[in-house]
Motif scaffolding. Sequence first.
Motif, mmCIF file in Angstrom:
data_model
loop_
_atom_site.group_PDB
_atom_site.id
_atom_site.type_symbol
_atom_site.label_atom_id
_atom_site.label_comp_id
_atom_site.label_asym_id
_atom_site.label_seq_id
_atom_site.Cartn_x
_atom_site.Cartn_y
_atom_site.Cartn_z
ATOM 1 N N GLY A 120 -40.812 9.864 47.469
ATOM 2 C CA GLY A 120 -39.728 10.139 46.550
ATOM 3 C C GLY A 120 -40.118 9.882 45.116
ATOM 4 O O GLY A 120 -41.287 10.017 44.727
ATOM 5 N N THR A 121 -39.141 9.472 44.323
ATOM 6 C CA THR A 121 -39.377 9.177 42.915
ATOM 7 C C THR A 121 -38.929 7.756 42.619
ATOM 8 O O THR A 121 -38.276 7.103 43.446
ATOM 9 C CB THR A 121 -38.597 10.142 42.007
ATOM 10 N N ILE A 122 -39.243 7.281 41.435
ATOM 11 C CA ILE A 122 -38.872 5.916 41.066
ATOM 12 C C ILE A 122 -37.362 5.735 41.003
ATOM 13 O O ILE A 122 -36.849 4.634 41.155
ATOM 14 C CB ILE A 122 -39.525 5.503 39.726
ATOM 15 N N LYS A 123 -36.612 6.820 40.844
ATOM 16 C CA LYS A 123 -35.158 6.725 40.742
ATOM 17 C C LYS A 123 -34.453 6.755 42.099
ATOM 18 O O LYS A 123 -33.230 6.665 42.163
ATOM 19 C CB LYS A 123 -34.622 7.836 39.840
ATOM 20 N N ASP A 124 -35.229 6.865 43.183
ATOM 21 C CA ASP A 124 -34.605 6.925 44.502
ATOM 22 C C ASP A 124 -34.072 5.570 44.956
ATOM 23 O O ASP A 124 -33.103 5.504 45.701
ATOM 24 C CB ASP A 124 -35.602 7.456 45.535
ATOM 25 N N GLY A 125 -34.712 4.499 44.526
ATOM 26 C CA GLY A 125 -34.211 3.164 44.876
ATOM 27 C C GLY A 125 -34.722 2.679 46.209
ATOM 28 O O GLY A 125 -34.302 3.159 47.255
ATOM 29 N N HIS A 126 -35.646 1.737 46.197
ATOM 30 C CA HIS A 126 -36.127 1.094 47.425
ATOM 31 C C HIS A 126 -36.142 -0.413 47.202
ATOM 32 O O HIS A 126 -37.199 -1.019 47.030
ATOM 33 C CB HIS A 126 -37.520 1.597 47.797
ATOM 34 N N TYR A 127 -34.970 -0.992 47.178
ATOM 35 C CA TYR A 127 -34.846 -2.443 46.977
ATOM 36 C C TYR A 127 -35.591 -3.195 48.065
ATOM 37 O O TYR A 127 -35.525 -2.830 49.237
ATOM 38 C CB TYR A 127 -33.368 -2.826 46.994
ATOM 39 N N GLY A 128 -36.300 -4.263 47.698
ATOM 40 C CA GLY A 128 -36.888 -5.112 48.713
ATOM 41 C C GLY A 128 -38.158 -5.798 48.267
ATOM 42 O O GLY A 128 -38.589 -5.684 47.122
ATOM 43 N N GLY A 129 -38.771 -6.539 49.211
ATOM 44 C CA GLY A 129 -40.010 -7.249 48.940
ATOM 45 C C GLY A 129 -41.150 -6.288 48.687
ATOM 46 O O GLY A 129 -41.169 -5.159 49.198
ATOM 47 N N ARG A 130 -42.127 -6.742 47.903
ATOM 48 C CA ARG A 130 -43.256 -5.894 47.547
ATOM 49 C C ARG A 130 -44.578 -6.611 47.840
ATOM 50 O O ARG A 130 -44.827 -7.710 47.348
ATOM 51 C CB ARG A 130 -43.228 -5.527 46.070
#
Length: 742
Positions: A120-130
């Motif tokens: 996707g893109t950076i604006k799709d939103g994937h909240y969480g640990g990295r």
Amino acid sequence: MIRKIFILLFLATGFLTARAQEVSISKGWKFTVGDSAQWASPTYNDQHWQAANLNDNWERQGHPNYDGFGWYRTKVVIPSSLKDKSYLKDSLRLNLGTVDDNDEVYLNGKLVAKYGGYGGTIKDGHYGGRSYTIAANNPAILWDKENVLAVRIFDTGGDGGLVTSGYGSTFNITMADVMDHVAVNTEADFVYGDNNSLSKSVKLHTTNAYQYSGTLAFKVTDPENGTVLYEKTNPANFTSGKPFTYSFSIARLAKRSYTISYTFTDTKSGKSIVQTETTPYILTPYPTAKVKINGADVFGARPGHPFLYLIPATGKRPLLYKVAGLPECLKVDAATGVISGSVAQKGNYPVTFTVSNSLGAKTKQFTISIGDNIGLTPALGWNSWNAWGLSVNDEKVRISAKAMIDKLSAHGWAYINIDDGWEAENRAADGKIVTNSKFPDMKGLADFVHGLGLRIGIYSSPGPRTCGGFLGSWQHEDQDAQTYADWGIDYLKYDWCSYSDIAPKPDLDGLKKPYQVMQASLGKTNRDIMYSLCQYGWGNVWEWGADVNGNSWRTTGDIQDTWQSMSTIGFNQGPAAPHAQPGHFNDPDMLVVGKVGWGPSLHNTRLTFDEQYTHISLWSLLASPLLIGCDMGHLDAFTLSLLTNDEVLAIDQDALGKGANQYIKKDDYQVWVKELKDGGKAIGLFNTSDKYQTISLDKTDPAIAGYTKFRDAWQQKYIVVTGNALTAKVAPHGVLLVRVEK
């Protein structure tokens, strides 16, 4: 809610650590809001940026209500000794805490990772640990030199930033390790046996093709004094698709929590992982066969609107229900205890419940209040979000409703609330909101829930889109309110979400406006719809939420199932507490007990069992709505005991409607005090430290002076208080919840 699609990249239960060399990057960060490509450059001068507090989002660091781009930067020397001392030497791992909501990672100006590994893109939103892995020979890495690490964040709404968020959320640099894809799966339920024994099975598993051969050390420790109670080491071998299972039984445990550690050591590499969890202990007495009538002492409805109330009672079935003094046009089903009908005339109607079975009968005085104010006690119910997220569907809601009627409704639980994800992509030709394929018949679903004696809730936003990207109610408020009423909806959660596009920098009147608009629309219907304002506490909503007729209002951002999140939210409700009153309550967000996960995959809550007792106790003292966020189809024995303690629930449901005040705040403990309608008080002694604490209140202290009876609400028994003080030894992150009486 502040919508976050929770993608948890760390192990869900307990603590998992691997013994490896690491470089900490938890300090020295700077950040700014806005967006510029030059901010990735290692030569960019960021001296004018503000220092970043990774323990908090950027809203609370001087950027309230800000959504959009922000950047974080830090400098770090990456020593080649990391590689030299590593068993595996081919990959470097960047652990970047939790991203809220999506990210791109630049090392010395070069893009090395993005989007949590998702498309996707950076604006799709994937909240969480990295946790990102990059090749050790990547030219972006400057070994033994200073490196500039820059993280570009995009926040889709609500809180935003780069943060430390609970267990497993670390900021460091390590080499990829042979243990990276090894886990101890502790998701199985504990099984309760005779004499307070516990048994369980855990699994060692991996996605690696590597053949692991070593030992699993099992140890049970008393956290009060560090005494090892049980210890055993077993050979353990496993590889991808072939897990190792270890089963154990622990006998004669006291009613307290112990710490279990699982340590696997691989013989060939010498590497180890350690995971810990705590043991459950049930304080709530098992219901007797004799009749007991539970729940609040009052229920409100508006004149002329449909009335539905299920008398909550426990005891050996079948039960027979009678109500003396019912107003005209109301009737009670003698077999189910469901009161239904409609009352035209305003007024308070005192009635007497009588519930009987083969062992006898009990009575209870109750008030039916017909007037303009509804929701006279906080809502008790379930919300789909913390379990299922956008994967909620008709089947899951029906399973939840059936579980509530079978296991919880006898204790006063009544609402089944559907959160985001039910809406179709487009409205009907006439502008009406319609459901998507996951909910083929919303009215039929509401009828099913009502047929059980329960009430049903739904979700929307005043903006064009919900937090999950579905249709909101913008410019369709009258239509949507009427549609909800036609379906038979009893509760509306109204989430700010994309209304920031309509009002990007609202003043106080701007914050109120969308909620006033929908309230006016709800008022045009012929149905009681509980109104839950969800805008994260902006503008001190507790000071005006009742003015816009909100039955509850969120006072905070989204909760997570960690001590840091739950305790930070719960113990900061003091300013809002004085504004709680019958029909209007502070909402510090939904409960995170049981199996949660934000859909579709679930895990056991990461709160310890003592922390879960604190969670329920504090929310009850605060007179908060209690909205279960777990998988209702899988209520283990401990979770069920948390949710069915009638004396604890009575504190939450007390008709006086007051929230507790923070009476004492120390570095390692707090005391909260709640006034009750009968003249008594509920008092929580909370240990906020990581060690056992002895907490005392002198009998002459104004909080308890003049009170002679002290009742442990969880154990439902009176405490013998000798000497000059109420004193308790409280577990780490635990609580003693006491009701005092004269």
